[in-house]
Write a protein that holds these residues in place. Sequence first.
Motif, short mmCIF file in Angstrom:
data_model
loop_
_atom_site.label_atom_id
_atom_site.label_comp_id
_atom_site.label_asym_id
_atom_site.label_seq_id
_atom_site.Cartn_x
_atom_site.Cartn_y
_atom_site.Cartn_z
N ALA A 225 12.41 54.67 33.86
CA ALA A 225 12.58 55.86 32.86
C ALA A 225 11.67 56.62 32.10
N ILE A 226 10.28 56.04 32.16
CA ILE A 226 9.02 56.74 31.59
C ILE A 226 8.57 57.85 32.67
N ALA A 227 8.77 57.30 33.84
CA ALA A 227 8.14 57.99 34.92
C ALA A 227 8.78 59.46 35.21
N VAL A 228 10.21 59.40 34.97
CA VAL A 228 11.05 60.78 35.03
C VAL A 228 10.68 61.88 34.03
N GLU A 229 10.03 61.25 33.11
CA GLU A 229 9.74 62.27 31.83
C GLU A 229 8.15 62.97 31.81
N LEU A 230 7.50 62.29 32.80
CA LEU A 230 5.90 62.71 32.76
C LEU A 230 5.79 63.90 33.41
N PRO A 231 4.81 64.63 32.93
CA PRO A 231 4.46 65.99 33.17
C PRO A 231 3.55 66.10 34.54
N GLY A 232 2.90 65.12 34.55
CA GLY A 232 1.70 65.13 35.56
C GLY A 232 1.88 64.06 36.58
N SER A 233 0.48 63.65 37.33
CA SER A 233 0.60 62.63 38.34
C SER A 233 0.87 61.42 37.74
N TYR A 234 1.60 60.63 38.69
CA TYR A 234 1.92 59.22 38.42
C TYR A 234 2.49 58.35 39.54
N GLU A 235 2.28 57.30 39.39
CA GLU A 235 2.81 56.30 40.38
C GLU A 235 3.45 55.05 39.76
N ILE A 236 4.11 54.34 40.42
CA ILE A 236 4.85 52.98 39.82
C ILE A 236 4.15 52.00 41.05
N LEU A 237 3.63 51.08 40.70
CA LEU A 237 3.09 50.05 41.67
C LEU A 237 3.63 48.76 41.22
N TYR A 238 4.39 47.91 42.10
CA TYR A 238 4.72 46.62 41.69
C TYR A 238 4.02 45.50 42.73
N ARG A 239 3.45 44.68 42.46
CA ARG A 239 2.96 43.73 43.40
C ARG A 239 3.39 42.25 42.79
N PRO A 240 4.24 41.61 43.46
CA PRO A 240 4.62 40.41 43.04
C PRO A 240 3.56 39.23 43.17
N ASP A 241 2.70 39.23 44.09
CA ASP A 241 1.53 38.49 44.40
C ASP A 241 0.46 38.69 43.21
N PRO A 242 0.00 37.90 42.19
CA PRO A 242 -0.64 38.04 41.04
C PRO A 242 -1.88 38.38 41.29
N ARG A 243 -2.55 38.16 42.63
CA ARG A 243 -4.05 38.52 42.94
C ARG A 243 -4.00 40.04 43.31
N GLU A 244 -2.82 40.60 43.84
CA GLU A 244 -2.89 42.06 44.21
C GLU A 244 -2.46 42.66 42.81
N CYS A 245 -1.56 42.15 42.02
CA CYS A 245 -1.23 42.73 40.68
C CYS A 245 -2.47 42.96 40.13
N LYS A 246 -3.33 42.06 39.89
CA LYS A 246 -4.51 42.17 39.19
C LYS A 246 -5.36 43.32 39.76
N GLY A 247 -5.45 43.66 40.93
CA GLY A 247 -6.26 44.44 41.97
C GLY A 247 -5.64 45.76 41.38
N LEU A 248 -4.49 45.89 40.98
CA LEU A 248 -3.93 47.27 40.75
C LEU A 248 -4.58 47.99 39.45
N PHE A 249 -5.30 46.94 38.74
CA PHE A 249 -5.78 47.53 37.44
C PHE A 249 -7.30 47.81 37.69
N ARG A 250 -7.90 47.70 38.81
CA ARG A 250 -9.07 48.00 39.17
C ARG A 250 -9.09 49.59 39.25
N GLY A 251 -10.14 50.09 38.59
CA GLY A 251 -10.43 51.36 38.59
C GLY A 251 -9.51 52.03 37.34
#
Length: 343
Positions: A225-251
């Motif tokens: 719902a938020i994504a469709v309102e954003l004016p700029g660059s975005y992505e939605i990333l979902y990773r059920p494995d918690p180790r990969e999920c934590k990796g999404l915050f890297r950077g």
Amino acid sequence: MRVILCGYYGQDNAGDEALLVCLLQMLPATVEPVVLSANPQTTEERYGVEAHYNRDCPKIWQLLGQCDGFVWGGGSLMQDVTSVVSPLYYGGLMAIAQMRGLKTIAWAQGIGPLQRPPLRWFTQQVLRGCNGISVRDEASLRLVERWDLKAFLAADPVWSLAAENASPSPSPLPMVAVNLRAHRLLTLERLAVITQALKDFQQQTQTHLRLIPLQKSQDLAIAEAIAVELPGSYEILYRPDPRECKGLFRGAEFTIGMRLHSLIMAAAEGSACFALSYDPKVSRLMAEVEIPGWELANLPMDSNELSQIWQNHFQQRQPWKEAEPLQKSALQHQALLQKIFVG
């Protein structure tokens, strides 16, 4: 030694799944884990452990007769703010395990709030029957000590979780991570204010927003719902494995998060953070590690004000460098498992 691990597992909540991964890594080599899960097949496939459905009462009764130990495996299981059923379920299983002679551990727990006197008494009794107790925050420690019980304090185990890289090529723009979850305090009106504030924040900072659901059933629809309102660059990333999920915050140079473990994962990866607290456990984290933020109930209803607050924190951001002591502290939960199950 076979030990039952009991927690909010198998719900595809990356935070609680991360607690399970940490617990499995910290168990002594002589312990064979048996996990109670809402989705035992996925739990077995993902982590290579024996798992059983956590509402199969006859099977659980059988397991209690076949196992040597029982562990509450992290999280806020004994609290009645979000659910009255939760402390009755988890506390009931712990009490039965104790009556059947198993060694029992309350591991890495956030105890309370417990607003109902009968549940407070019940929690006190099952904790009194534990062979060992570790807690993850000062408020839980103070509560347990008021009951004349011994516990030791260490940081949430997820601080020590090793992240795995699971994200696509990074954007050339500064990356800001965002996590929101469904909750009664996140009303449609507040969500509209947050969405508008994110739109303005992105326009003013020229950033790439990475929307990260930690639990698909509660977070994904809000991210969309938020994504469709954003004016700029975005992505939605979902990773059920918690180790990969934590990796999404890297950077991530800056993280705006509701969930406790979104903030822990982000801070552990070096991101400056801003919390939107919907629960006392998030407020406890904010106080203990000095993460700025707002109580969601007191959120400014002026999107311009909220956006400006985020812009100020973003512009003044510094990489979060306090993770190492917390990571070392989190590993202390392993000592309790060693002490009780090995000696």
